[in-house]
Design an enzyme around this catalytic site. Structure first.
Site, PDB file in Angstrom:
ATOM      1  N   PRO A 280       0.737  -1.085  -0.039  1.00  0.00           N
ATOM      2  CA  PRO A 280      -0.027   0.093   0.106  1.00  0.00           C
ATOM      3  C   PRO A 280       0.778   1.273  -0.081  1.00  0.00           C
ATOM      4  CG  PRO A 280       0.019  -0.879   2.308  1.00  0.00           C
ATOM      5  CD  PRO A 280       0.787  -1.902   1.334  1.00  0.00           C
ATOM      6  N   LYS A 283       6.146   1.849   2.386  1.00  0.00           N
ATOM      7  CA  LYS A 283       7.617   1.729   2.314  1.00  0.00           C
ATOM      8  C   LYS A 283       7.972   2.873   1.108  1.00  0.00           C
ATOM      9  CE  LYS A 283       7.641  -2.972   3.927  1.00  0.00           C
ATOM     10  NZ  LYS A 283       6.108  -2.929   4.347  1.00  0.00           N
ATOM     11  N   ASP A 324       3.148  -6.473 -13.670  1.00  0.00           N
ATOM     12  CA  ASP A 324       3.465  -7.701 -13.344  1.00  0.00           C
ATOM     13  C   ASP A 324       5.072  -7.567 -12.985  1.00  0.00           C
ATOM     14  OD1 ASP A 324       4.339 -10.446 -12.740  1.00  0.00           O
ATOM     15  OD2 ASP A 324       2.518 -10.953 -13.750  1.00  0.00           O
ATOM     16  N   CYS A 393       5.809 -10.400   5.409  1.00  0.00           N
ATOM     17  CA  CYS A 393       5.040 -10.341   6.709  1.00  0.00           C
ATOM     18  C   CYS A 393       4.351 -11.456   7.146  1.00  0.00           C
ATOM     19  CB  CYS A 393       3.921  -9.076   6.675  1.00  0.00           C
ATOM     20  SG  CYS A 393       2.831  -9.546   5.345  1.00  0.00           S
TER      21      CYS A 393
END
Length: 464
Positions: A280, A283, A324, A393
């Site tokens: 999102p 970073k 991609d 994560c």
């Protein structure tokens, strides 16, 4: 391929489904007036449809103002779904005991109604038993398929009510499915998994990353410093957008653990940096604030549009690329790359409790293959001597620590460089003996701050 892992007054739509559409007939179709004539029914009925979708595999998307004009109803619906998701492990055990034959097939929102009813009876101290029982039965009655099981709802919930002391004393570790709990105990220890359970029930606090150090603003926010430019809000009475400094772009919301991988890249002003799988965008903002010339790439156009909006609010810039990652062919290579790879996301269970029961070991194996493809791709986009930070994560070793051995064999040109406390704002608690970064919800936060953090793994690599 590659990317991050209204309630209509006329049509009465729930999560895209209308009560009028269902194939199993009821004796009568509930009207909006019928639903709203019973205080507290509508948020519970909305919650049941949303929870039904999540139990079927959809991510939980909290209700917004477009669904509820009344903020109290919206808050109640969101709270009930979240509570049922956090307590899913216990509720599933209880239902298996109470319903000897299980939840009937083709019963619409029945399972969701039962989960929500149990959550209210056992785990919502401010909701009395009578409305929890009564409104659960009423919610079932207004679904075409669940309506014929209203007596089952009443009977099952009254059984749970009678045995409340027994069910309220379930072991916290039973919140996690056996396969996940056993692997976490092996990797982190039983005491840590108990802390994981406590973190699951407590949820995630609000952490912020500041664009630059600003002690005065931190004081206005009532935030306590963590490490680097991260801080945690101890209390929040206003919406995020109404907090001091938001409109001026002085900070963004980002879990403390999620802020660490970008720091490991140790970016210098003017370096060309690629944020691979960027959405999102927290970073990306960090790297841009460090002075890098950032290219942010992700496959999801709508998510990248949000990244652009956030960067504009923050007064930061980056080249936005929707593509991609495996097909990306830039004209030049990069000084540094941050690869926050798609993963099982088991480290985010405090804010996304559905990952606890919606993931399986096969999901992890599939993600590992994708992660390795992305690492190979990232290596081709680096300049000689360039730096790569790989992060996930996830709490699973296959997606983190186990990748080190594979890289040594498959990509000998990438050498592991040690993570140091200095790269983490002076905080060394998450630095492993192997020189990698491993955070998890049982780890002690900087400065003895109370609470927990997400689970992350990250390592630094350099191309020969």
């Amino acid at each position: 391929m590659i990317g991050d892992g209204g309630f209509g007054l006329a049509t009465i739509l729930f999560s895209g489904e209308s009560l009028m559409d269902s194939k199993a007939p009821l004796k009568r179709t509930p009207s909006l007036r019928d639903i709203e004539s019973i205080p507290g029914l509508r948020p519970r009925l909305e919650a049941a449809y949303r929870l039904r979708d999540v139990l079927a595999g959809a991510p939980f998307v909290p209700f917004g103002a477009d669904r509820f004009a009344d903020s109290r109803d919206r808050a109640l619906a969101n709270r009930l779904v979240t509570l049922a998701l956090r307590r899913h492990g216990h509720i599933a055990i209880i239902l298996n005991k109470v319903l000897a034959r299980g939840v009937p097939q083709r019963s619409g929102i029945l399972e969701a109604v039962l989960h929500l009813g149990i959550a209210q009876l056992l785990f919502a101290d401010d909701i009395a038993d009578h409305p929890a029982l009564h409104l659960s039965v009423e919610a079932a009655r207004r679904d075409r398929r669940a309506g014929r099981f209203d007596r089952l709802v009443n009977g099952a919930l009254r059984t749970v009510q009678r045995e409340a002391d027994r069910w309220s004393a379930l072991d916290p570790q039973l919140l996690f499915p056996d396969w996940l709990g056993s692997r976490w105990r092996a990797q982190y220890g039983a005491a840590a998994v108990t802390r994981f359970a406590e973190a699951l029930l407590a949820g995630a606090p609000l952490d912020l990353t500041f664009r630059k150090d600003d002690p005065d603003l931190a004081g206005q926010l009532g935030a306590i410093a963590l490490a680097g430019q991260s801080a945690r809000l101890l209390a929040r009475d206003a919406a995020v957008a109404d907090l001091p400094g938001f409109a001026e772009g002085k900070w963004w919301v980002q879990d403390f653990a999620a802020s660490l991988p970008a720091r490991l890249l140790d970016v210098r002003p003017g370096e060309r940096v690629l944020d691979l799988c960027a959405a999102p965008g927290g970073k990306t903002a960090q790297l841009a604030a460090m002075g890098a010339e950032v290219t942010a790439l992700d496959i999801a156009p709508e998510r990248m549009a949000r990244v652009s909006e956030n960067l504009q609010r923050l007064g930061l810039g980056a080249e936005i690329v929707v593509a991609d990652a495996l097909d990306y062919a830039p004209p030049e290579t990069f000084d540094a790359i941050l690869l926050d790879a798609p993963c099982s996301a088991t480290g985010t269970f405090r804010r996304h409790p559905e990952v606890v029961f919606s993931r399986g070991e096969k999901d992890i194996a599939g993600r590992v293959r994708l992660q390795r493809s992305l690492i190979e791709k990232a290596a081709t986009l680096l300049k000689p001597g360039g730096r790569l930070v790989y992060a996930v994560c996830s709490l699973e070793a296959e997606e983190g620590e186990d990748q080190i051995g594979w890289i040594k064999e498959a990509l000998p040109g990438l050498a592991l460089e040690p993570v140091t406390p200095a790269l983490c704002g002076g905080w060394g608690e998450a630095v492993t003996p192997q020189g990698t970064l491993r955070t998890h919800p049982a780890l002690k936060l900087p400065g003895g701050v109370e609470g927990s953090m997400d689970g992350f793994f990250a390592m630094r690599l350099r191309l020969a």
